[in-house]
Design a protein around this motif. Structure first.
Motif, PDB file in Angstrom:
ATOM      1  N   GLY A 330      51.835  51.568  50.973  1.00  0.00           N
ATOM      2  CA  GLY A 330      50.542  50.954  50.758  1.00  0.00           C
ATOM      3  C   GLY A 330      49.844  50.572  49.552  1.00  0.00           C
ATOM      4  O   GLY A 330      48.852  50.247  49.167  1.00  0.00           O
ATOM      5  N   LYS A 331      51.033  50.360  48.793  1.00  0.00           N
ATOM      6  CA  LYS A 331      50.743  50.231  47.160  1.00  0.00           C
ATOM      7  C   LYS A 331      50.009  48.641  47.006  1.00  0.00           C
ATOM      8  O   LYS A 331      49.049  48.372  46.346  1.00  0.00           O
ATOM      9  CB  LYS A 331      51.920  50.110  46.377  1.00  0.00           C
ATOM     10  CG  LYS A 331      52.784  51.672  46.128  1.00  0.00           C
ATOM     11  CD  LYS A 331      53.848  51.569  45.251  1.00  0.00           C
ATOM     12  CE  LYS A 331      54.999  50.520  45.426  1.00  0.00           C
ATOM     13  NZ  LYS A 331      55.721  50.905  46.849  1.00  0.00           N
ATOM     14  N   THR A 332      50.860  47.779  47.776  1.00  0.00           N
ATOM     15  CA  THR A 332      50.275  46.402  47.447  1.00  0.00           C
ATOM     16  C   THR A 332      48.813  46.236  48.221  1.00  0.00           C
ATOM     17  O   THR A 332      48.103  45.506  47.519  1.00  0.00           O
ATOM     18  CB  THR A 332      51.239  45.345  48.361  1.00  0.00           C
ATOM     19  OG1 THR A 332      52.700  45.434  47.720  1.00  0.00           O
ATOM     20  CG2 THR A 332      50.966  43.825  48.252  1.00  0.00           C
ATOM     21  N   THR A 333      48.450  46.808  49.276  1.00  0.00           N
ATOM     22  CA  THR A 333      47.072  46.838  49.799  1.00  0.00           C
ATOM     23  C   THR A 333      46.218  47.460  48.722  1.00  0.00           C
ATOM     24  O   THR A 333      45.119  46.855  48.686  1.00  0.00           O
ATOM     25  CB  THR A 333      47.002  47.586  51.164  1.00  0.00           C
ATOM     26  OG1 THR A 333      48.219  47.124  52.045  1.00  0.00           O
ATOM     27  CG2 THR A 333      45.639  47.625  51.640  1.00  0.00           C
ATOM     28  N   THR A 334      46.749  48.909  48.157  1.00  0.00           N
ATOM     29  CA  THR A 334      45.711  49.148  47.094  1.00  0.00           C
ATOM     30  C   THR A 334      45.419  48.117  46.040  1.00  0.00           C
ATOM     31  O   THR A 334      44.570  48.074  45.489  1.00  0.00           O
ATOM     32  CB  THR A 334      46.154  50.452  46.674  1.00  0.00           C
ATOM     33  OG1 THR A 334      46.340  51.468  47.558  1.00  0.00           O
ATOM     34  CG2 THR A 334      45.370  51.187  45.428  1.00  0.00           C
ATOM     35  N   LEU A 335      46.402  47.336  45.492  1.00  0.00           N
ATOM     36  CA  LEU A 335      46.408  46.609  44.475  1.00  0.00           C
ATOM     37  C   LEU A 335      45.435  45.487  44.809  1.00  0.00           C
ATOM     38  O   LEU A 335      44.770  44.979  44.136  1.00  0.00           O
ATOM     39  CB  LEU A 335      47.874  46.198  43.820  1.00  0.00           C
ATOM     40  CG  LEU A 335      48.475  47.082  42.893  1.00  0.00           C
ATOM     41  CD1 LEU A 335      50.007  46.380  42.566  1.00  0.00           C
ATOM     42  CD2 LEU A 335      47.607  47.559  41.825  1.00  0.00           C
ATOM     43  N   TYR A 336      45.697  44.915  46.000  1.00  0.00           N
ATOM     44  CA  TYR A 336      44.658  43.824  46.472  1.00  0.00           C
ATOM     45  C   TYR A 336      43.124  44.107  46.646  1.00  0.00           C
ATOM     46  O   TYR A 336      42.391  43.311  46.366  1.00  0.00           O
ATOM     47  CB  TYR A 336      45.271  43.351  47.770  1.00  0.00           C
ATOM     48  CG  TYR A 336      46.527  42.400  47.878  1.00  0.00           C
ATOM     49  CD1 TYR A 336      47.108  41.752  46.411  1.00  0.00           C
ATOM     50  CD2 TYR A 336      47.340  41.928  49.080  1.00  0.00           C
ATOM     51  CE1 TYR A 336      48.034  40.997  46.477  1.00  0.00           C
ATOM     52  CE2 TYR A 336      48.358  41.251  48.946  1.00  0.00           C
ATOM     53  CZ  TYR A 336      48.786  40.645  47.503  1.00  0.00           C
ATOM     54  OH  TYR A 336      49.863  39.750  47.451  1.00  0.00           O
ATOM     55  N   ALA A 337      42.995  45.617  46.960  1.00  0.00           N
ATOM     56  CA  ALA A 337      41.777  45.949  47.070  1.00  0.00           C
ATOM     57  C   ALA A 337      41.099  46.101  45.597  1.00  0.00           C
ATOM     58  O   ALA A 337      40.108  45.575  45.400  1.00  0.00           O
ATOM     59  CB  ALA A 337      41.641  47.283  47.667  1.00  0.00           C
ATOM     60  N   ALA A 338      42.005  46.470  44.513  1.00  0.00           N
ATOM     61  CA  ALA A 338      41.574  46.569  43.302  1.00  0.00           C
ATOM     62  C   ALA A 338      41.285  45.201  42.833  1.00  0.00           C
ATOM     63  O   ALA A 338      40.248  44.781  42.212  1.00  0.00           O
ATOM     64  CB  ALA A 338      42.804  47.260  42.308  1.00  0.00           C
ATOM     65  N   GLN A 344      35.837  38.437  39.881  1.00  0.00           N
ATOM     66  CA  GLN A 344      34.486  38.011  39.460  1.00  0.00           C
ATOM     67  C   GLN A 344      34.454  36.623  39.041  1.00  0.00           C
ATOM     68  O   GLN A 344      35.567  36.109  38.169  1.00  0.00           O
ATOM     69  CB  GLN A 344      33.662  39.040  38.920  1.00  0.00           C
ATOM     70  CG  GLN A 344      33.514  40.376  39.290  1.00  0.00           C
ATOM     71  CD  GLN A 344      32.438  40.130  40.517  1.00  0.00           C
ATOM     72  OE1 GLN A 344      31.703  39.290  40.807  1.00  0.00           O
ATOM     73  NE2 GLN A 344      32.811  41.094  41.529  1.00  0.00           N
ATOM     74  N   PRO A 345      33.340  35.623  38.866  1.00  0.00           N
ATOM     75  CA  PRO A 345      33.678  34.372  38.424  1.00  0.00           C
ATOM     76  C   PRO A 345      34.047  34.517  36.860  1.00  0.00           C
ATOM     77  O   PRO A 345      34.599  33.746  36.087  1.00  0.00           O
ATOM     78  CB  PRO A 345      32.374  33.808  38.443  1.00  0.00           C
ATOM     79  CG  PRO A 345      31.650  34.499  39.651  1.00  0.00           C
ATOM     80  CD  PRO A 345      32.263  35.857  39.566  1.00  0.00           C
ATOM     81  N   LEU A 360      44.959  35.126  48.095  1.00  0.00           N
ATOM     82  CA  LEU A 360      43.505  35.732  47.935  1.00  0.00           C
ATOM     83  C   LEU A 360      42.787  34.540  46.928  1.00  0.00           C
ATOM     84  O   LEU A 360      43.393  34.061  46.106  1.00  0.00           O
ATOM     85  CB  LEU A 360      43.565  36.929  46.905  1.00  0.00           C
ATOM     86  CG  LEU A 360      44.303  38.257  47.510  1.00  0.00           C
ATOM     87  CD1 LEU A 360      44.465  39.351  46.350  1.00  0.00           C
ATOM     88  CD2 LEU A 360      43.717  38.693  48.753  1.00  0.00           C
ATOM     89  N   GLU A 361      41.638  34.304  47.748  1.00  0.00           N
ATOM     90  CA  GLU A 361      40.619  33.401  47.216  1.00  0.00           C
ATOM     91  C   GLU A 361      40.385  33.551  45.622  1.00  0.00           C
ATOM     92  O   GLU A 361      39.887  34.531  45.316  1.00  0.00           O
ATOM     93  CB  GLU A 361      39.699  33.010  48.113  1.00  0.00           C
ATOM     94  CG  GLU A 361      38.678  31.697  47.735  1.00  0.00           C
ATOM     95  CD  GLU A 361      39.491  30.729  48.073  1.00  0.00           C
ATOM     96  OE1 GLU A 361      39.181  29.349  47.517  1.00  0.00           O
ATOM     97  OE2 GLU A 361      40.194  30.448  48.893  1.00  0.00           O
ATOM     98  N   ASP A 389      42.298  37.414  32.082  1.00  0.00           N
ATOM     99  CA  ASP A 389      41.498  38.939  31.678  1.00  0.00           C
ATOM    100  C   ASP A 389      42.181  40.139  32.458  1.00  0.00           C
ATOM    101  O   ASP A 389      42.328  41.003  31.875  1.00  0.00           O
ATOM    102  CB  ASP A 389      40.091  38.707  32.159  1.00  0.00           C
ATOM    103  CG  ASP A 389      39.285  37.714  31.543  1.00  0.00           C
ATOM    104  OD1 ASP A 389      39.152  38.015  30.370  1.00  0.00           O
ATOM    105  OD2 ASP A 389      38.916  36.592  32.069  1.00  0.00           O
ATOM    106  N   VAL A 390      42.864  39.659  33.793  1.00  0.00           N
ATOM    107  CA  VAL A 390      43.513  40.885  34.312  1.00  0.00           C
ATOM    108  C   VAL A 390      45.024  40.289  34.846  1.00  0.00           C
ATOM    109  O   VAL A 390      45.082  39.079  35.342  1.00  0.00           O
ATOM    110  CB  VAL A 390      42.677  41.180  35.820  1.00  0.00           C
ATOM    111  CG1 VAL A 390      43.514  42.322  36.454  1.00  0.00           C
ATOM    112  CG2 VAL A 390      41.075  41.598  35.258  1.00  0.00           C
TER     113      VAL A 390
END
Length: 568
Positions: A330-338, A344-345, A360-361, A389-390
C-alpha cells in the motif's frame, strides 16, 4: 388474488419531471420524444437508451419522481425462485431482482419503477404484496449473477459458442477474427466484470498444458475462480492484447499496456502485463479503480500519534519523507493520499513514477520510459528546473536517484519516495548501503513510515472468541496482555465476503522520526537492529504492535496480523 405492488401516486410522466428539474435540455427532449414514439419505450427506457443521464443519476431521479426508495447492495438476500416459477430470463428482461422475502411481503429492486406490469406479475407469482425499490441496471445484473446464475454454467454457455478452430499459434489473421467475435468478447468482459464485482485488485490468466487458470487477487490473497477451457486460451489472450493495443503477433517478448473500459457504470483502468511461458503468454491485469482509491488518511487506517507525526512531517517545507514496505503493502496509496493533502493551488507538485497508476487532478505526473532513457534519474534532473515545491519519486532504486533526491531536499524541496525494506530502521541502512553519506542522510530525511496491509474482518459474519493465552504470551504485546479476559474476533465467512470472512484491507504501520537520537546512532554507524530497538525504547509503536491494537479493537484478526508481520 394478492394485493399488487405498492406503487406511489407520483407524477405520470418522468420526462416532464426531468425537464422541470433541469435534467433535460430542449435538444435532448426532442431526441427523447422521437425515440419514444419510434421505439415505444418508457421515459426511463428512452433516457437510458440515449445515455442522457448516468445509471446512478437516473436511479436517483426515478426514486425522487416515484417516491420509491433506492436499493442498497447490503439489502440484497437470496430468495427462492424455483418453486415460484419465476425464470431468470424474465428477471433479466425486466431488469428486476428480488431483494428479500418475509411472511408478509416480497421486496424487489427494479430499474424502472414506472413499470406497473412487472411488480404485479411478481405479486401473483409470490402470492404476496410487492414493495418496490429502485436499482441501477448494473446493480441488478450483478445481484442476479451472484444469487441466481451459476457462473460456471454461464461461462460454459459462452465458451460453447467459441469455435474450437485448429492450431492458431501461427495464424494471426484468424486470431484477430476470433478475438473480435461476440462470444470471446463476452467471455473476456465476464472475467473482468466479475473481478470488479469481487473487489479484486489483479486478474491472473495463466495458460498450462491442459488448463487455463484464472485467479483473482482479493484483499491481497489469490483465489481460483471458474476458468474457460484450455482451447479458448489463444482467443482470450488475443482479445486482451487487442484491447490494450499490443502486438498480437509478438509472443516471444514481454509486453505492457493499458486498457480503459466501463464496468458496472464506472470507468476502470486496467494495466496489462504479458510474459511468454512454456504453454503460452501469462497475462496479469491490475485493476485501477480511481473511485475506490482512498485519498484520506483516516480511510486508509491511519490514526493516533504516529499518524499525526507523519502528517506533521508532510507539513515541513523541505526534506525527505520515505514510505517503505514490500510490494503490495500500500505504499503508493499512502503517497497518493499524502499528495492529495499537499495538493493546494500555492504548491507545484511533480511526480516521477513507474508506472503512473492513477492520474491525480492538479499534479504533474511523469511516466518513466527506460527504452528512451527517461529514467528516474534523468527525469529528476529535469524536473528540479521546473520550480516544484513537492517532488514524488516512485522508488529510490540507485545512488544516482537517491543523490538527486538528497540535493533536492537540501535546496528547499519536499521529497516523497518509497523503498523496499522490512521495517523503518532498515531503510536507514539501505540508503547507506546505496552510498548516501551519513551526514547528508541525517540532514535531509525527516521521517520513515513502514507499513503492511491486513485484511479487515467482514462486519456481517465476524464472531468473538477467547484469545489464545499461548499466542498472547509469545507476542509479548502490552496491548494484548493488559486484559487477562481479552476477547478477539475471528473470521467466519458469508455471502457478503465470498465466504472468506474478510472484506477490505487496512494499514498497520510504524513511523520513525529522524530525531537527534537517530541522527547520533546513524553517525555512529549503528546497524538497523540497533536503530529499531532504540526507536522502540524512545516510544515508537511497531507495525506489529499497531496490528495487535487493531485486532484488539475488532478491526482484523490476530492470525492476520501474525501472517503479514512474522518475525524473522
Amino acid at each position: 388474488m394478492p394485493d399488487t405492488a405498492t406503487l406511489s401516486t407520483a407524477p405520470q410522466d418522468l420526462v416532464d419531471y426531468l425537464v422541470q428539474h433541469g435534467l433535460l435540455t430542449q435538444a435532448q427532449l426532442e431526441r427523447l420524444q422521437t425515440l419514444r414514439t419510434e421505439a415505444g419505450l418508457t421515459g426511463a427506457g428512452a433516457v437510458r437508451r440515449l445515455g442522457i443521464l448516468g445509471d446512478t443519476e437516473l436511479a436517483a431521479a426515478l426514486s425522487a419522481f416515484s417516491a420509491t426508495p433506492l436499493a442498497d447492495d447490503a439489502d440484497f438476500e437470496f430468495v427462492d425462485l424455483d418453486s415460484r416459477g419465476v425464470s431468470l430470463k424474465f428477471l433479466k428482461t425486466a431488469i428486476v431482482c428480488p431483494i428479500a422475502e418475509s411472511g408478509s411481503e416480497i421486496r424487489i429492486a427494479i430499474a424502472d419503477p414506472t413499470d406497473d406490469f412487472t411488480p404485479q406479475a411478481l405479486a401473483v407469482a409470490f402470492d404476496k404484496p410487492v414493495t418496490v425499490h429502485v436499482g441501477t441496471p448494473s446493480q441488478i445484473e450483478k445481484m442476479l449473477e451472484r444469487y441466481y446464475e451459476s457462473s460456471s454454467s454461464a461461462m460454459s454457455d459462452i465458451v460453447e459458442a467459441i469455435d474450437e478452430g485448429s492450431d492458431l499459434d501461427d495464424n494471426v489473421e484468424r486470431l484477430i477474427d476470433l478475438a473480435s467475435e461476440t462470444p470471446v468478447v463476452r467471455l473476456v468482459n465476464a472475467i473482468i466484470s466479475r473481478a470488479v464485482d469481487l473487489r479484486a485488485s489483479d486478474i491472473h490468466i495463466e495458460p498450462f498444458e491442459r488448463k487455463l487458470h484464472v485467479r483473482y487477487r482479493i484483499d491481497g490473497v489469490l483465489k481460483d475462480v471458474d476458468a474457460p477451457p484450455a482451447r479458448s486460451t489463444a482467443a482470450v489472450i488475443s482479445r486482451l492484447k487487442i484491447m490494450a493495443r499490443l502486438d498480437i503477433a509478438e509472443r516471444r517478448l514481454p509486453q505492457d499496456g493499458r486498457i480503459r473500459i466501463r464496468a458496472q457504470g464506472k470507468p476502470i483502468d486496467l494495466r496489462i502485463s504479458t510474459v511468454p511461458t512454456m504453454h503460452g503468454e501469462s497475462v496479469v491485469l491490475r485493476i485501477l479503480d480511481k473511485e475506490a482509491l482512498p485519498l484520506d488518511f483516516e480511510q486508509i487506517g491511519f490514526s493516533g500519534m504516529a499518524a499525526q507525526q507523519f502528517i506533521d512531517a508532510l507539513d515541513q517545507p523541505h526534506g525527505i519523507l520515505l514510505v517503505t514496505g514490500p510490494t503490495g503493502s500500500g505504499k503508493t496509496t499512502t503517497l497518493y493520499a499524502a499528495l492529495n493533502r499537499l495538493n493546494q493551488p500555492e504548491r507545484k507538485i511533480l511526480t516521477v513514477e513507474d508506472p503512473v497508476e492513477y492520474q491525480l487532478e492538479g499534479i504533474n505526473q511523469i511516466q518513466v520510459k527506460p527504452q528512451i532513457d527517461l529514467t528516474f534519474a534523468t527525469a529528476l534532473r529535469s524536473i528540479v528546473r521546473q520550480d516544484p515545491d513537492v517532488i514524488m519519486i516512485g522508488e529510490m532504486r540507485d545512488l544516482e536517484t537517491a543523490s538527486i533526491a538528497v540535493q533536492s531536499a537540501l535546496t528547499g524541496h519536499l521529497v516523497l519516495s518509497t523503498l523496499h525494506t522490512n521495517d523503518a530502521g532498515s531503510s536507514v541502512t539501505r540508503l547507506l548501503d546505496m552510498g548516501v553519506e551519513e551526514y547528508l542522510l541525517t540532514s535531509t530525511v525527516n521521517g520513515i513510515l513502514a507499513q503492511r496491509l491486513v485484511r479487515t474482518l467482514c462486519a456481517a459474519c465476524k464472531e468473538p472468541h477467547p484469545a489464545s493465552k499461548t499466542i498472547i504470551a509469545e507476542s509479548k504485546s502490552p496491548v494484548l496482555q493488559q486484559d487477562p479476559a481479552l476477547t478477539l474476533l475471528r473470521p467466519v465467512g458469508c455471502e457478503r465476503c465470498a465466504t472468506t470472512g474478510y472484506k477490505g484491507r487496512t494499514v498497520i504501520y510504524e513511523y520513525l522520526p529522524i530525531d537527534d537520537l537517530v541522527r547520533a546512532l546513524v553517525l555512529e554507524h549503528a546497524d538497523s537492529a540497533t536503530l529499531q530497538a532504540a526507536a522502540v525504547d524512545a516510544g515508537m509503536v511497531t507495525m506489529r504492535e499497531d496490528g495487535f491494537a487493531k485486532a484488539a479493537r475488532g478491526i482484523t484478526a490476530l492470525e492476520e496480523v501474525l501472517r503479514v508481520t512474522q518475525l524473522s
